[in-house]
Design a protein around this motif. Structure first.
Motif, mmCIF file in Angstrom:
data_model
loop_
_atom_site.group_PDB
_atom_site.id
_atom_site.type_symbol
_atom_site.label_atom_id
_atom_site.label_comp_id
_atom_site.label_asym_id
_atom_site.label_seq_id
_atom_site.Cartn_x
_atom_site.Cartn_y
_atom_site.Cartn_z
ATOM 1 N N TRP A 53 4.250 -8.724 20.075
ATOM 2 C CA TRP A 53 4.600 -7.836 19.228
ATOM 3 C C TRP A 53 3.684 -7.019 18.599
ATOM 4 C CZ3 TRP A 53 9.853 -7.999 18.128
ATOM 5 C CH2 TRP A 53 10.520 -8.971 18.649
ATOM 6 N N LYS A 54 4.276 -5.715 18.530
ATOM 7 C CA LYS A 54 3.132 -4.662 18.148
ATOM 8 C C LYS A 54 3.652 -4.016 16.600
ATOM 9 C CE LYS A 54 -0.054 -3.016 20.053
ATOM 10 N NZ LYS A 54 -1.465 -3.115 19.849
ATOM 11 N N VAL A 55 2.795 -4.063 15.722
ATOM 12 C CA VAL A 55 2.987 -3.641 14.461
ATOM 13 C C VAL A 55 2.951 -2.034 14.504
ATOM 14 C CG1 VAL A 55 2.238 -3.449 11.942
ATOM 15 C CG2 VAL A 55 2.173 -5.695 13.368
ATOM 16 N N VAL A 56 4.058 -1.277 13.977
ATOM 17 C CA VAL A 56 3.949 0.357 13.848
ATOM 18 C C VAL A 56 4.139 0.754 12.758
ATOM 19 C CG1 VAL A 56 4.884 0.334 16.245
ATOM 20 C CG2 VAL A 56 6.316 0.333 14.318
ATOM 21 N N GLU A 57 3.548 1.899 12.471
ATOM 22 C CA GLU A 57 3.654 2.491 11.010
ATOM 23 C C GLU A 57 4.635 3.496 11.084
ATOM 24 O OE1 GLU A 57 1.110 4.716 7.459
ATOM 25 O OE2 GLU A 57 -0.055 3.925 9.218
ATOM 26 N N LEU A 58 5.357 3.831 10.071
ATOM 27 C CA LEU A 58 6.429 4.974 9.923
ATOM 28 C C LEU A 58 5.635 5.821 8.751
ATOM 29 C CD1 LEU A 58 9.794 3.258 10.248
ATOM 30 C CD2 LEU A 58 8.373 3.973 11.886
ATOM 31 N N PRO A 59 4.723 6.570 9.186
ATOM 32 C CA PRO A 59 4.090 7.565 8.081
ATOM 33 C C PRO A 59 4.936 8.507 7.254
ATOM 34 C CG PRO A 59 3.501 8.324 10.205
ATOM 35 C CD PRO A 59 4.504 7.153 10.437
ATOM 36 N N PHE A 78 7.561 -24.742 9.467
ATOM 37 C CA PHE A 78 7.738 -23.419 9.248
ATOM 38 C C PHE A 78 6.117 -23.142 8.381
ATOM 39 C CE2 PHE A 78 11.905 -25.329 8.729
ATOM 40 C CZ PHE A 78 12.648 -24.137 9.008
ATOM 41 N N THR A 79 5.634 -22.034 9.132
ATOM 42 C CA THR A 79 4.437 -21.794 8.838
ATOM 43 C C THR A 79 4.245 -20.103 8.206
ATOM 44 O OG1 THR A 79 3.778 -21.092 10.894
ATOM 45 C CG2 THR A 79 3.196 -23.351 10.378
ATOM 46 N N LYS A 80 3.226 -19.810 7.554
ATOM 47 C CA LYS A 80 2.883 -18.505 6.889
ATOM 48 C C LYS A 80 1.663 -18.133 7.053
ATOM 49 C CE LYS A 80 3.970 -16.330 2.400
ATOM 50 N NZ LYS A 80 4.643 -16.599 1.165
ATOM 51 N N LYS A 81 1.375 -16.788 7.211
ATOM 52 C CA LYS A 81 0.185 -15.859 7.055
ATOM 53 C C LYS A 81 0.323 -14.953 6.164
ATOM 54 C CE LYS A 81 -1.737 -16.723 12.005
ATOM 55 N NZ LYS A 81 -2.270 -15.921 13.145
ATOM 56 N N GLU A 82 -0.520 -15.045 4.943
ATOM 57 C CA GLU A 82 -0.109 -14.050 3.922
ATOM 58 C C GLU A 82 -1.022 -12.706 4.318
ATOM 59 O OE1 GLU A 82 1.119 -14.372 1.357
ATOM 60 O OE2 GLU A 82 1.586 -16.592 0.655
ATOM 61 N N LEU A 83 -0.447 -11.636 3.866
ATOM 62 C CA LEU A 83 -1.031 -10.063 3.858
ATOM 63 C C LEU A 83 -2.141 -10.269 2.904
ATOM 64 C CD1 LEU A 83 -1.373 -7.463 5.017
ATOM 65 C CD2 LEU A 83 0.572 -6.923 3.229
ATOM 66 N N VAL A 84 -3.493 -10.233 3.469
ATOM 67 C CA VAL A 84 -4.661 -10.244 2.627
ATOM 68 C C VAL A 84 -5.246 -8.887 2.255
ATOM 69 C CG1 VAL A 84 -5.145 -12.597 3.218
ATOM 70 C CG2 VAL A 84 -6.037 -10.605 4.490
ATOM 71 N N LYS A 85 -4.937 -8.073 3.193
ATOM 72 C CA LYS A 85 -5.497 -6.701 2.894
ATOM 73 C C LYS A 85 -5.025 -5.508 4.132
ATOM 74 C CE LYS A 85 -10.010 -7.229 5.564
ATOM 75 N NZ LYS A 85 -11.203 -7.143 5.574
ATOM 76 N N PHE A 86 -5.400 -4.242 3.876
ATOM 77 C CA PHE A 86 -5.296 -3.435 4.848
ATOM 78 C C PHE A 86 -6.542 -2.822 5.429
ATOM 79 C CE2 PHE A 86 -1.512 -3.446 2.154
ATOM 80 C CZ PHE A 86 -0.705 -3.444 3.288
ATOM 81 N N ALA A 87 -6.772 -2.783 6.480
ATOM 82 C CA ALA A 87 -8.069 -2.077 7.300
ATOM 83 C C ALA A 87 -8.293 -0.757 6.685
ATOM 84 C CB ALA A 87 -7.893 -2.490 8.667
ATOM 85 N N ALA A 88 -9.273 -0.075 7.088
ATOM 86 C CA ALA A 88 -9.662 1.319 6.739
ATOM 87 C C ALA A 88 -8.764 2.226 7.316
ATOM 88 C CB ALA A 88 -10.966 1.633 7.219
ATOM 89 N N ASN A 99 0.716 -1.198 0.055
ATOM 90 C CA ASN A 99 0.175 0.028 0.004
ATOM 91 C C ASN A 99 0.769 1.246 0.001
ATOM 92 O OD1 ASN A 99 1.047 -0.197 2.622
ATOM 93 N ND2 ASN A 99 -1.064 0.319 3.838
ATOM 94 N N GLY A 100 2.270 1.021 -0.118
ATOM 95 C CA GLY A 100 3.050 2.365 -0.130
ATOM 96 C C GLY A 100 3.516 2.542 1.255
ATOM 97 N N ARG A 101 2.901 2.342 2.422
ATOM 98 C CA ARG A 101 3.278 2.619 3.545
ATOM 99 C C ARG A 101 4.239 1.730 4.254
ATOM 100 N NH1 ARG A 101 -0.749 5.965 6.001
ATOM 101 N NH2 ARG A 101 -2.506 6.624 4.547
ATOM 102 N N THR A 102 4.995 2.315 5.380
ATOM 103 C CA THR A 102 6.154 1.568 5.988
ATOM 104 C C THR A 102 5.586 0.994 7.338
ATOM 105 O OG1 THR A 102 7.757 2.843 4.626
ATOM 106 C CG2 THR A 102 8.577 1.701 6.400
ATOM 107 N N TYR A 103 6.008 -0.030 7.521
ATOM 108 C CA TYR A 103 5.669 -0.845 8.846
ATOM 109 C C TYR A 103 7.132 -1.453 9.345
ATOM 110 C CZ TYR A 103 0.895 -0.270 6.855
ATOM 111 O OH TYR A 103 -0.341 0.299 6.528
ATOM 112 N N ALA A 104 6.667 -1.561 10.589
ATOM 113 C CA ALA A 104 7.936 -2.368 11.785
ATOM 114 C C ALA A 104 7.226 -2.967 12.561
ATOM 115 C CB ALA A 104 9.212 -1.544 11.875
ATOM 116 N N VAL A 105 7.872 -3.536 13.397
ATOM 117 C CA VAL A 105 7.276 -4.382 14.757
ATOM 118 C C VAL A 105 8.275 -3.902 15.726
ATOM 119 C CG1 VAL A 105 6.047 -5.987 13.541
ATOM 120 C CG2 VAL A 105 8.557 -6.412 14.349
#
Length: 1000
Positions: free
Chosen positions: A505-511, A550-560, A488-494
């Motif tokens: 672990w908390k996801v943070v956004e670097l806007p 080894f497991t994986k959860k795909e990123l499916v969308k971004f909330a509003a 979505n063009g936005r930057t995230y980290a944890v």
């Protein structure tokens, strides 16, 4: 990459040990050939039809162009015969190059050497006299904390006194420099010491006391020495023309006034939480303290008796004064105002009226963008900032939160800065934008079009994301982990969130605008990590007998609100039920990379602990078993050089060994930081291909750097890393540093396109095998059949020893051990290592090689791994043999024909390797540290009735036999450790000794 012929020799020696292993265990050979177009580093392995690696044949051996032949004995890596079947050999060749380019985040003129700015902690205080600026850096582990620089060359530091007390405050009267410090290894032990402006020597105070430090130097004269739970010093100032020194103790609520010459305490005045102090040229004092629950700065006169009296001048517009300084003309007081101000404020010194304000109000509270006129004053670990004037009216101010000291002209125009990164354990690169490099909360923009240099625009500090991060989220090992710009063009980290004993672990956004945003997305502390494609990947913790999954959860969308949302968990791959020696995640998730997958679809698992196991493995995506295992461990008793063939060292007294395994393209890069390795550290990185074969290794170890400060390639606890590939194919590895360089390291990896894989069918069926030809040789392997990792027993394997048994009574006064596999970890023909500490005794180790006589020629060669303890001292090339270490070659009549030893004319003088009175190699005493583990063979030859000796590939020397010994009949070697009249303390080893003979 640093060229190291010793490492190449060690790799060759390792390969030779494999050849010996083949010769001893096999009765038939499956041969194959491979061809190289040019000289290349090679590795090879044998694989089943489904791609499972069963035997690594060799690793990192250089071959020249042409056709090469090799044979496999049909054994796997465990020494067990494999099934008779068809296999393939994969030969990997490459000319990959590794170059350490330097660091980002450090403005020092040079990347290496004693002038580099670097420290465990940031700058804490500065004081200037003439063209010398003195500064303190607090706790600095193995280095000093008091320094200076010439104001005309601020990017070159000069050390003062060296390792000892940890200084945090500094003041000068132009004659002496006063340092407020503590012994970091002793709780609550604070004091002041002094150095002279002229020459940096220590100052002696007539009332001072001598003071040692637990792990550093002793001080001949300290004052205001306190040792209690409230003794911490919080401010320091000295009168330039007056007689007094001022020391603040905020926990005591006291200001101590001392005679600056004698050190006598003359006044002890009460103030609420006193901290920053400034003395002007007239002798007045500006003191920061709390009054009526508000932090203020106030001006005082100082009486003849040293007592302070208020002038009732206290600027009223300050929110939270943190530091101050008075201009050289005495007219202006400049204050660093913290809190919600984060600005510099200047006042008339005579009445406290406001003159100007400089800096962005609020600092980084609402905006992370870094600018010269924006400050981040921070009291997290000590004084939150400092201000120091130069004689020309320009001044330095510490921008503490950005780890830089900014230099401004008197009119506040920016001039220069000093910047270095304090200890950082969190260094990451945006997985989708390699121009964004992070160290803790600092973000740098990298320009790859420019060569990496301190001040050429190749890097720039652009953002600080740390303002307002609460302790709940601030774990120093996990700051902005997994940073990536997502779809979505936005930057995230944890960030790691810790509430009491609960960790998640908390996801943070670097806007793009505004401060860091803590999102509503989180995940548990169960080995799950965020990856650049936005997925969450997880690996199970290793358990013998249980598959690693080894497991994986795909990123499916971004909330509003732009929070990421993930789908259900699915399995990527898993191993077969794990064997105890299989690789798997055994460590803590600070170093974990839970879902590293090569571009060819190999899931990798890396173990950085000191487990006695394989440490790297690969599984095919969708697979259910390990395809390959590599990075086999050494042994805990191992004390030799760092393995140059990709093995994983669990010896050398290391504690925290490996760090991360990172997939990039078809390669995996794994790191080794080796805390306490040989009482030092390591910064080594190994590249492995997706078939499990060794590609190359780069980096260095502490002992290799020979005590060079900020040595090239070296880092401390460099375990947080990223590998990035630019659009043009250039590949870089970044990693953190504890303090060796004060920056984020960058390596360039070239030549990845030279990696070639040859696949050669090989048939192990009976009709395809070639009978092994019996080997006929006159060579006697003197280390043959020695037991693996064991005490060497008396009268076994041709060796005798006296005393016959080990003596482990006391390591320093009564000790004698003879053990195999200390300097090597090979199972065939291991080394021998001797440790001796005795008084009025002698110990001997002897190896007979049968009665020899009337030989036409012979050669005796091997390695003596001397240490510094083995240097004998004496005039010329002689010493008292009652006390010393020497190696002898004897004839069948026990006459000594050759004697080998180290000698120096005086303690720590130049050292010579001497054989029969001839110095065959000479070197500096200090270089013995780097020679240990890296000695080359000594070769003794007899031919045509003449005796010759050579060290390594150096020239040969003709020597005369001692004692009229029969040089045609050598019969034994003897190692003597003697301390018959003194205490002796020696350690040394023997390796790869062999005897070859010819008859007429």
């Amino acid at each position: 990459m640093k060229k190291n012929s010793t490492c190449r020799c060690l790799v060759t020696l390792f390969a030779a040990s494999i050849f010996i292993l083949i010769a001893q265990r096999s009765f038939a050979q499956a041969s194959f050939t491979f061809k190289l177009d040019g000289t290349a580093k090679t590795s090879a392995g044998v694989y089943t039809k489904d791609g499972t690696l069963v035997r690594t044949l060799w690793s990192g051996v250089t071959y020249n162009a042409g056709t090469q032949q090799y044979s496999w004995d049909g054994l796997n890596d465990d020494g067990v015969a494999v099934a008779n079947d068809a296999y393939v050999v994969k030969v990997l060749s490459n000319n990959v190059r590794y170059k350490w380019e330097g660091v980002i985040g450090n403005t020092s003129d040079l990347f290496s050497g004693s002038s580099v700015h670097h420290a465990i902690e940031r700058m804490y205080g500065m004081a200037i006299s003439g063209n010398n600026a003195y500064f303190a850096v607090g706790y600095n582990e193995q280095n000093g904390s008091s320094f200076r620089f010439n104001t005309s060359t601020p990017q070159k530091k000069i050390a003062i006194l060296g390792k000892g007390l940890s200084a945090k405050y500094v003041a000068t009267d132009g004659v002496n420099v006063y340092w407020a410090a503590n012994d970091a290894a002793v709780v609550n032990n604070w004091m002041v010491f002094g150095t002279k402006v002229a020459g940096d020597a220590e100052v002696s105070f007539t009332k001072g006391k001598t003071q040692g430090t637990k792990y550093g130097r002793s001080y001949k004269s300290v004052i205001d020495l306190l040792n209690n739970d409230k003794s911490e010093i919080s401010g320091l100032a000295v009168q330039k023309r007056g007689k007094y020194l001022f020391v603040a103790h905020k926990k005591l609520n006291e200001l101590h006034v001392l005679d600056k010459t004698t050190g006598t305490l003359v006044q002890r005045q009460s103030f609420d939480s006193p901290s920053g102090i400034t003395a002007d040229d007239a002798g007045h004092i500006w003191l920061i303290y709390s009054k009526n629950s508000k932090r203020i700065i106030e001006k005082f006169t100082v009486g003849a008796d040293g007592k302070l009296a208020s002038l009732r001048i206290a600027p009223a517009s300050l929110l939270y004064p943190m530091a101050s300084a008075v201009s050289p003309d005495g007219k202006t007081l400049v204050v660093a105002d913290g809190g919600d101000s984060q600005q510099l404020k200047a006042y008339k010194a005579d009445n406290g009226s406001l003159l100007w304000t400089y800096g962005t109000a609020g600092g980084y509270k609402t905006d992370p963008n870094v600018r010269n006129e924006k400050f981040y004053f921070n009291e997290a670990k000590g004084p939150g900032t400092f201000i120091a004037f130069q004689p020309d009216g320009s001044f330095w101010v510490e921008d503490a939160g950005n780890l830089r000291a900014q230099h401004f002209a008197a009119d506040r125009k920016f001039i220069d800065r000093i910047m270095y990164l304090q200890t950082s354990y969190s260094s990451f690169v945006d997985g989708n934008d390699p121009t964004r490099v992070f160290s803790d909360y600092l973000e740098f923009k990298v320009d790859y079009s420019k060569p990496l240099a301190p001040n050429n625009g190749s890097w720039q500090l652009v953002r600080n994301w740390g303002y307002g991060i609460s302790s709940e989220y601030d774990d120093k090992y996990n700051r902005l982990r997994g940073v990536a710009t997502l779809s979505n063009g936005r930057t995230y980290a944890v960030l790691q969130q810790r509430v009491s004993s609960l960790i998640s672990w908390k996801v943070v956004e670097l806007p793009k605008t505004g401060p860091l945003r803590i999102t509503g997305a989180n995940f548990p502390n169960d080995n799950t990590q965020l990856y650049p494609d936005g997925s969450l990947r997880k690996v199970s913790t290793f358990r013998a007998g249980v598959p690693t999954v080894f497991t994986k959860k795909e990123l499916v969308k971004f909330a509003a609100n732009n929070d990421p949302v993930w789908g259900p968990e699915s399995i990527i791959a898993q191993t077969q039920p794990a064997l105890p020696a299989d690789p798997g995640f055994r460590g803590d998730n600070t170093l974990l990379r839970s879902g590293e997958i090569t571009s060819s679809g190999i899931v990798t698992v890396f173990d950085g602990t000191i487990a006695d196991s394989w440490h790297l493995g690969g599984i095919k995506v969708g697979g259910n078993k390990l395809l390959w295992r590599t990075a086999m461990s050494t042994i805990k008793e191992y004390a030799g050089p760092f393995p140059a063939n990709g093995d994983f060292d669990i010896g050398n007294h290391t504690n925290n060994a490996g760090c991360v395994g990172i997939a990039s393209g078809r390669s995996v890069f794994w790191g080794y930081h080796g805390e306490f390795w040989k009482n030092s550290q390591v910064n080594k990185w190994t590249q492995v291909y997706d078939n499990g074969l060794f590609v190359g290794q780069f980096g260095t170890t502490g002992p290799e750097t020979a005590n060079v400060e900020a040595a090239a390639e070296m880092a401390g606890n460099g375990f947080s890393a990223s590998v990035v590939k630019l659009p043009n194919g250039d590949t870089y590895l970044y990693h953190n540093d504890e303090s060796v360089h004060g920056g984020v390291h960058r390596w360039k990896i070239d030549g990845l396109s030279t990696i070639k894989e040859q696949i050669i069918p090989i048939d192990l069926t009976a009709k395809a095998l070639v009978a092994e030809k019996p080997v006929t040789s006159s060579a006697i392997q003197l280390m043959e059949k020695l037991p693996f990792n064991s005490v060497l027993e008396n009268n076994k394997y041709g060796w005798t020893r006296n005393p016959a048994r080990d003596d482990n009574t006391s390591k320093y006064t009564q000790w004698w051990t003879v053990h195999t596999n200390v300097k090597t970890y090979r199972k065939i023909n291991p080394d021998i290592y001797i440790e001796y500490s005795q008084q009025n005794k002698q110990a001997i180790l002897n190896r007979d090689f049968n009665q020899q006589s009337n030989l036409f020629s012979w050669t005796l060669s091997g390695i003596i791994d001397f240490t510094q303890s083995c240097v004998n001292v004496g005039p010329g090339y002689s010493f008292d043999e009652k006390n010393g270490v020497y190696f002898q070659v004897l004839d069948k009549s026990k006459k000594v024909m050759a004697k080998v030893f180290l000698i120096s004319a005086y303690y720590r003088g130049d050292v010579s390797l001497v054989v029969n009175g001839t110095a065959i190699y000479t070197f500096k005493y200090d270089s013995l540290m780097s020679l240990t583990d890296n000695w080359q063979p000594i070769t003794l030859k007899m031919a045509n009735g003449k005796l010759q000796v050579a060290y390594a590939n150096n020239k040969s020397f003709e020597i005369k036999s001692l004692n009229n010994a029969d040089i045609k009949g050598p019969a034994s070697i003897k190692l003597v450790c003697s301390s018959l009249t003194k205490k002796g303390n020696y350690s040394l080893g023997l390796d790869a000794w062999k005897f070859e003979k010819k008859w007429p």
